[in-house]
Design a protein around this motif. Structure first.
Motif: not given
Ligand SMILES: Nc1ncnc2c1ncn2[C@@H]1O[C@H](COP(=O)(O)OP(=O)(O)OP(=O)(O)O)[C@@H](O)[C@H]1O
Ligand SMILES: [Mg+2]
Lengths: 355, 280
Positions: B31-38, B60-64, B67-72, B242-250
């Motif tokens: 839950y904490w992961l999700l919360k920070i991501g949001l 955070n989700f859309t950025t990840v 705009q990042t290489d996350f999908v790859a 550290v970009d916490w929001g993006q990291m948690m979203a990822a």
């Protein structure tokens, strides 16, 4: 229809020989029962006939053709396992029809044969159940159905009834007897149960420690056991065997009692005397061959079992038909029916009676 | 007259309380992961300890994703994990079946050796592995990870599969062969369907292990386009922030395949598939 022959067959696991010198000729349509104590190699022998276990040496023939290296599927033999071994993920109908499915028989024929077998075995309303939703007796029937549907040359049964309760066992025993009459196929049947062996068999094969002790009809084994092992293994309650000293005309028991055995020619070699419980008569105290004291008396209604102590010999058992009014602690005389007595030599082999 | 005893209500309440406690314990970090991501970036530090954020955003989700290489990274992880799970299970099933059914020379030695391989700390062998992979010219390739993960998971997976095969009575195969199957047909028609729970469990086990593996991935992959997700996650950690929001979203996104995978295989994991095969 198959005549099955085993010629000097042996089985080794590594250096351990579990079966040796097995010579057996089974006639077409014969019902053979294998009996013997646990671990004597009954299942192993059956599995070699099935082709599930390689034969270490000797020849195995069906209708005169050597089949040692033929795969199970090409031997046309069906087997009913003690564990039933039903396929848990298939319903009853598919379990029974599996062999036809593998042979790619036409679906219509398979369906009708399955329906027919289910009918015969009283499983008609269970055909779409999985094995786990069946009782032990129903599973047993499915296992039988799976075997009969193939109409094989020979059937093998490895203690098929041992997981059933007593009443069901009697019922299925009759079922198997009927099946044999109807199909007149060759059958080899392994059991621990004396009654099954004696009632079903055309001939019984007694195995012990990897050797065949004797092969014969139930009556032959009962009346003329080849050795002490067979004598004590066949027949219930077990035969009394007491040490004796052989004389020219009879034997002398441990307590000095002399028993004349007129129809036994070889009494001089006798080391042991065997008498079945039903072949001892109870007579007045002081008469008969032995004097005894009744220990425990069991009244079974149809029969009376009397456990007696004989001084200088030990305990023996007497079984008489009907209700015998004997009380525990009572002194009795015992008369041995010498025409039904058995003598065993030092190595345990039976000394032959005349005629 | 009823033979069934009425269950004690206090016992039921107690059971559910214990389960609830355990659920909270297990799910709270997620839950904490999700919360920070949001949580919007600006609020992360000011609202860090609040149970519910005052504002929710998907940025955070859309950025990840866009705009990042996350999908790859995600795709690379999927390829590696599926590959490792497939090959490991394939080999482990074969080996496990052999261990379960056959007696052969050297069986005990092989089993002992497989146990021994489990005793070395990974750190001890990572250098030689690197050398081997480099000599094979496989550095920075997904193949290297598939091979290494497969190799490292085979021993445990084999023992797992062996225990599943041990649970399938040999009589069933014998019965199938009496019914006209070849050994291979008996395997395919009788043993295989009954091994599905085992195959599912092994696939799931290797998949999750490979999905979250970091050490080898970090050592063997340095090019961005071959990075798996755990390595890629580190790119969210820069030298200064550290970009916490993006990291948690990822992190939340990374959980999805594991969840889907287990939803997919869980029906094969139900026990009792072999019940009814033997005895009464
Ligand atoms: N795979 C094997 N490896 C080594 N020994 C075996 C193997 N299978 C069976 N045996 C041995 O062979 C002997 C005969 O076994 P078998 O199963 O034929 O006995 P059985 O007469 O059927 O006994 P039971 O009445 O208990 O079923 C036993 O002593 C057993 O330990
Ligand atoms: Mg047996």
């Amino acid at each position: 229809m198959a005549r099955i022959e085993l010629r000097d067959v042996a089985k080794k696991y590594g250096s351990v020989e579990v079966l040796r010198n097995i010579d057996l000729e089974i006639q077409d349509g014969e019902f053979i029962v294998l009996v013997g104590p646990s671990g004597c190699g009954k299942s192993t022998l059956l599995r070699m006939v099935a082709g599930l276990e390689p034969i270490s040496s000797g020849d195995f023939l069906i209708d005169g053709e050597r089949m040692n290296d033929v795969r199970p599927r090409d031997r046309d033999i069906a087997m009913v396992f003690q564990s039933y071994a039903l396929y848990p993920h298939m319903d009853v109908a598919r379990n029974m029809g599996f062999s036809m499915e593998i042979r790619k028989d036409p679906v219509a024929e398979r369906k009708s044969r399955v329906a027919q077998a289910a009918e015969t075995l009283g499983l008609s309303n269970l055909t779409d159940r999985l094995p786990k939703a069946l009782s032990g007796g129903q599973r047993q029937r499915v296992a039988m159905g799976r075997a009969i549907i193939r109409d094989p040359q020979a059937f093998l049964f490895d203690e098929p009834l041992s997981n059933l309760d007593a009443a069901l066992r009697v019922e299925m025993r009759l079922e198997i007897a009927r099946l044999h009459q109807k199909l007149s196929a060759t059958m080899i049947y392994v059991t621990h149960d004396q009654v099954e062996a004696l009632t079903l068999a055309d001939r019984i094969v007694v195995l012990n420690g990897g050797d065949i002790q004797q092969v014969g009809s139930p009556l032959e084994l009962y009346e003329r056991p080849a050795n002490k092992f067979v004598a004590q293994f066949i027949g219930s309650p077990t035969m009394n065997v007491v040490p004796v000293v052989g004389t020219a005309t009879g034997v002398t028991a441990g307590n000095g009692a002399e028993i004349e055995l007129p129809d036994q020619p070889l009494t001089a070699q006798a080391k042991e005397l065997g008498v079945r419980p039903e072949h001892i008569d109870v007579v007045d105290n002081g008469s008969g061959d032995l004097s005894a004291v009744a220990d425990v008396v069991e009244h079974l209604g149809s029969d009376t079992n009397i456990y007696v102590n004989v001084k200088g010999i030990g305990s023996m058992m007497v079984r008489k038909h009907g209700n015998i009014p004997v009380k525990s602690g009572e002194r009795l005389g015992l008369r041995i029916q010498t025409e039904n007595a058995h003598l065993f030599a030092k190595d345990g082999t039976a000394l032959r009676r005349v005629a | 007259m009823s033979a069934v005893k009425k269950p004690n209500p206090a016992l039921i309440v107690g059971k559910y309380a214990a389960l609830a406690f355990y659920l909270i314990f297990a799910l709270f970090p997620l839950y904490w992961l999700l919360k920070i991501g949001l949580t919007p970036d600006a609020l992360i530090y000011s609202e860090g300890t609040r149970l519910f954020p005052s504002e929710v955003t998907f940025s955070n989700f859309t950025t990840v994703i866009f705009q990042t290489d996350f999908v790859a990274y995600f795709r690379n992880s999927l390829v590696v994990s599926l590959g490792a799970a497939f090959f490991t299970t394939l080999f482990a099933a074969g080996a496990g079946y052999a261990f379960s059914r056959f007696v052969f020379a050297g069986k005990r030695i092989i089993i002992a050796l497989m146990l021994v391989t489990q005793m070395f700390p990974l750190l001890m062998i990572i250098a030689p592995i690197y050398k081997i992979v480099a000599d094979l010219g496989l550095l920075n390739s997904l193949t290297s990870l598939i091979v290494v993960y497969t190799a490292f998971n085979i021993p445990f997976a084999t023992f797992l599969m062996q225990s599943f095969f041990d649970g399938i009575p040999k009589d069933l195969e014998d019965a199938a062969m009496m019914d006209g199957c070849s050994r291979f047909q008996a395997l395919r028609k009788v043993v295989f369907p009954l091994t599905l729970p085992g195959l599912g469990a092994t696939l799931g086990f290797v998949f999750t292990a490979a999905w979250s593996e970091l050490l080898f991935a970090l050592m063997l992959i340095s090019k961005n386009d071959a990075m798996t997700f755990p390595v890629g996650l580190l790119t969210f950690v820069s030298k200064f922030s550290v970009d916490w929001g993006q990291m948690m979203a990822a992190g939340v996104l990374a959980l999805i395949p594991s969840c889907l995978f287990f939803i997919f295989i869980q029906r094969y994991l139900v026990q009792g598939l072999t019940s009814g095969a033997v005895k009464g």
